[in-house]
Design a protein around this motif. Structure first.
Motif, PDB file in Angstrom:
ATOM      1  N   ASP A   1       1.028  -1.197  -0.005  1.00  0.00           N
ATOM      2  CA  ASP A   1      -0.047  -0.047   0.069  1.00  0.00           C
ATOM      3  C   ASP A   1       0.943   1.349   0.084  1.00  0.00           C
ATOM      4  O   ASP A   1       0.605   2.078  -0.562  1.00  0.00           O
ATOM      5  CB  ASP A   1      -0.810   0.223   1.196  1.00  0.00           C
ATOM      6  N   ILE A   2       1.921   1.234   0.659  1.00  0.00           N
ATOM      7  CA  ILE A   2       3.057   2.359   0.807  1.00  0.00           C
ATOM      8  C   ILE A   2       3.464   2.519  -0.733  1.00  0.00           C
ATOM      9  O   ILE A   2       3.662   3.516  -1.127  1.00  0.00           O
ATOM     10  CB  ILE A   2       3.930   1.993   1.812  1.00  0.00           C
ATOM     11  N   ALA A   3       3.943   1.417  -1.205  1.00  0.00           N
ATOM     12  CA  ALA A   3       4.514   1.609  -2.575  1.00  0.00           C
ATOM     13  C   ALA A   3       3.695   2.070  -3.557  1.00  0.00           C
ATOM     14  O   ALA A   3       4.108   2.740  -4.635  1.00  0.00           O
ATOM     15  CB  ALA A   3       5.198   0.157  -2.854  1.00  0.00           C
TER      16      ALA A   3
ATOM     17  N   LEU B   1      -0.956   4.394   0.741  1.00  0.00           N
ATOM     18  CA  LEU B   1      -0.651   5.089   2.173  1.00  0.00           C
ATOM     19  C   LEU B   1       0.520   6.249   1.860  1.00  0.00           C
ATOM     20  O   LEU B   1       1.464   5.958   1.045  1.00  0.00           O
ATOM     21  CB  LEU B   1      -0.163   4.204   3.046  1.00  0.00           C
ATOM     22  N   GLN B   2       0.210   7.387   1.996  1.00  0.00           N
ATOM     23  CA  GLN B   2       1.093   8.722   1.758  1.00  0.00           C
ATOM     24  C   GLN B   2       1.997   8.782   2.501  1.00  0.00           C
ATOM     25  O   GLN B   2       1.781   8.614   3.919  1.00  0.00           O
ATOM     26  CB  GLN B   2       0.122   9.900   1.552  1.00  0.00           C
TER      27      GLN B   2
ATOM     28  N   LEU C   1      -0.587   5.486  10.841  1.00  0.00           N
ATOM     29  CA  LEU C   1      -1.251   4.323  10.780  1.00  0.00           C
ATOM     30  C   LEU C   1      -2.315   4.074  11.917  1.00  0.00           C
ATOM     31  O   LEU C   1      -2.109   4.820  12.967  1.00  0.00           O
ATOM     32  CB  LEU C   1      -0.337   3.082  10.672  1.00  0.00           C
ATOM     33  N   PRO C   2      -3.353   3.217  11.735  1.00  0.00           N
ATOM     34  CA  PRO C   2      -4.102   2.974  12.976  1.00  0.00           C
ATOM     35  C   PRO C   2      -3.532   2.545  14.152  1.00  0.00           C
ATOM     36  O   PRO C   2      -2.471   2.107  14.078  1.00  0.00           O
ATOM     37  CB  PRO C   2      -5.198   1.912  12.405  1.00  0.00           C
ATOM     38  N   PRO C   3      -3.748   2.888  15.536  1.00  0.00           N
ATOM     39  CA  PRO C   3      -3.033   2.290  16.748  1.00  0.00           C
ATOM     40  C   PRO C   3      -3.126   0.829  16.471  1.00  0.00           C
ATOM     41  O   PRO C   3      -4.017   0.177  15.915  1.00  0.00           O
ATOM     42  CB  PRO C   3      -3.842   2.658  17.967  1.00  0.00           C
TER      43      PRO C   3
ATOM     44  N   PHE D   1       4.077   6.303  11.724  1.00  0.00           N
ATOM     45  CA  PHE D   1       3.845   7.247  10.657  1.00  0.00           C
ATOM     46  C   PHE D   1       4.501   6.612   9.415  1.00  0.00           C
ATOM     47  O   PHE D   1       5.549   6.141   9.586  1.00  0.00           O
ATOM     48  CB  PHE D   1       4.206   8.555  10.893  1.00  0.00           C
ATOM     49  N   VAL D   2       3.751   6.598   8.186  1.00  0.00           N
ATOM     50  CA  VAL D   2       4.719   6.358   6.915  1.00  0.00           C
ATOM     51  C   VAL D   2       5.825   7.197   6.713  1.00  0.00           C
ATOM     52  O   VAL D   2       5.600   8.532   7.031  1.00  0.00           O
ATOM     53  CB  VAL D   2       3.558   6.340   5.853  1.00  0.00           C
TER      54      VAL D   2
END
Length: 440
Positions: A15-17, A21-22, A27-29, A66-67
């Motif tokens: 999702d990050i790649a 996800l920016q 991210l959720p706890p 965080f991303v």
């Protein structure tokens, strides 16, 4: 069969790649993530830990996970070699004086004679040659025995490896040179972050950490600390020296940028000569391509430190030693230092011109600036925004020893970019900062 935390981490990484996800997104706890996906809390914790290990996210105590702003780089690259194709690179920080090559060339010419070159290509011992020891002692003016390494980073590694056994603890300023973290990991020692103030390392922090569990050594940058450019006062140096003498803690004093300070304060080695191991070098004074690292050690530790230099393969090349001797003796190093001092002051004036309204910590003599970003900017998101404008900066967490205390700051290396490019970059970064994370 239980869930494989690595596959969960793979899905988040995908999702990050893909950009779902920016950079900077929280991210959720972990408990929320576990409940939402029907996982055990321990599985979610391990998945998040795997993402941190891969360098894809950063966890901050009290704030969340965080991303990161960009894909991870191999360890240690950010400050040592080009790690970006950004047009303006404020990560690298190697100063170059006008006409530098022309100044350096004459001393190299005699080394190309076959008879001289034959000798210059022979291996050099850890303590170099007699002319090298004499020249280095004159340049540094420090008590102790001089050893030679390929560069200052190798001198740091040799000093720490000779002083600290695997599993030992090394006290460092809470923000420190990133490659020290990499060196510590490679030789199996733990870095202990020590509190600082506007005058540098706090002596009480050293004593408190040592009482908690003995420190094997300290690594400190008392002159033009990287990244904050703080220089300890003479009084603070004497206080720190008093503590290390009382507790018998060896010190690795990194003086790689001290040539810019014009001898404003005496080295720690003067106040604790039997305990202090001084690291210095020519990469910043002269040039990174053909350099020498210096390790000045108390006489009673010279043999042990030399053994570590040899076993680590960190000895300086004899050709580089011969060149260094000539550059020191003919005044080339002194001329380059004078030019770089003037250049650093000019570049700092540009920082004050464009970033004067922000919280920027810098010394007018230094080649870097520590920018504490205005809210709501985070280090990773600002780094990403800067990259979007073709400017590479170093995010503050790269310098943090405690992963739970990551500063919302960036370090700007001022030395490598052309002056005109630096000024344009500073003006652009000021605009980005004022526009906020949602600005264009």
């Amino acid at each position: 069969m239980g869930h494989d935390y690595r596959r969960i981490a793979d899905r988040i990484a995908a999702d990050i790649a893909a950009g779902r996800l920016q950079p900077g997104q929280r991210l959720p706890p972990q408990r929320t993530f576990a409940r939402r996906h029907g996982l055990a809390a321990s599985t979610a914790e391990r998945a998040y830990g795997e993402l941190v290990r891969r360098g894809l996210v950063v966890g901050e105590v009290g704030r969340g996970t965080f991303v990161r702003a960009a894909p991870p780089r191999p360890g240690g690259r950010a400050l040592t070699e080009p790690a970006t194709t950004a047009p303006v690179n404020l990560e690298l920080n190697y100063p170059s004086a006008p006409g530098q090559a022309e100044l350096l060339a004459p001393a190299l010419a005699p080394l190309t004679r076959p008879d001289v070159l034959t000798d210059a290509l022979r291996p050099a011992p850890a303590d170099g040659t007699a002319p090298a020891r004499e020249a280095a002692s004159a340049l540094l003016g420090l008590p102790g025995r001089v050893l030679f390494t390929g560069n200052a980073r190798q001198a740091i590694a040799a000093a720490l490896a000779s002083l600290v056994r695997p599993g030992g603890r090394v006290g460092v300023e809470e923000l420190t040179y990133p490659l020290v973290k990499e060196i510590a990991a490679r030789i199996g020692v733990t870095l202990v972050p020590l509190a600082t103030d506007g005058d540098g390392l706090l002596p009480d922090a050293v004593a408190a950490a040592h009482r908690s569990a003995p420190l094997s050594a300290l690594y400190v940058q008392p002159t033009l600390h990287n990244p904050t450019s703080v220089t300890m006062s003479g009084a603070r140096r004497r206080q720190v020296a008093s503590v290390v003498r009382e507790l018998n803690i060896p010190v690795v004093e990194d003086r790689i940028w001290s040539f810019l300070a014009d001898g404003a304060e005496e080295p720690l080695a003067v106040h604790a000569p039997g305990l202090t191991h001084v690291v210095d070098g020519l990469s910043k004074r002269v040039a990174p391509g053909l350099t020498v690292g210096f390790l000045v050690v108390p006489p009673h530790r010279a043999e042990e430190a030399a053994d570590v230099v040899r076993s680590g393969g960190w000895s300086a090349g004899r050709f580089a030693l011969e060149a260094a001797v000539r550059w020191i003796e003919d005044g080339t190093v002194a001329r380059l230092v004078a030019a770089k001092r003037a250049d650093a002051r000019h570049r700092q004036r540009l920082v004050r011109r464009w970033l004067g309204g922000f919280r920027v910590r810098c010394d007018p003599r230094a080649y870097y600036a520590w920018w504490e970003l205005p809210a709501p900017w985070r280090a990773d998101t600002f780094t990403a925004a800067a990259a979007g404008h073709g400017i590479a900066v170093t995010p503050g967490p790269a310098f943090a020893v405690d992963p739970g205390r990551t500063p919302d700051a960036v370090r700007l290396g001022l030395a490598s970019a052309a002056v005109a490019d630096l000024e344009r970059a500073l003006a652009t970064l000021a605009g980005v900062a004022r526009g906020g994370p949602g600005g264009r």
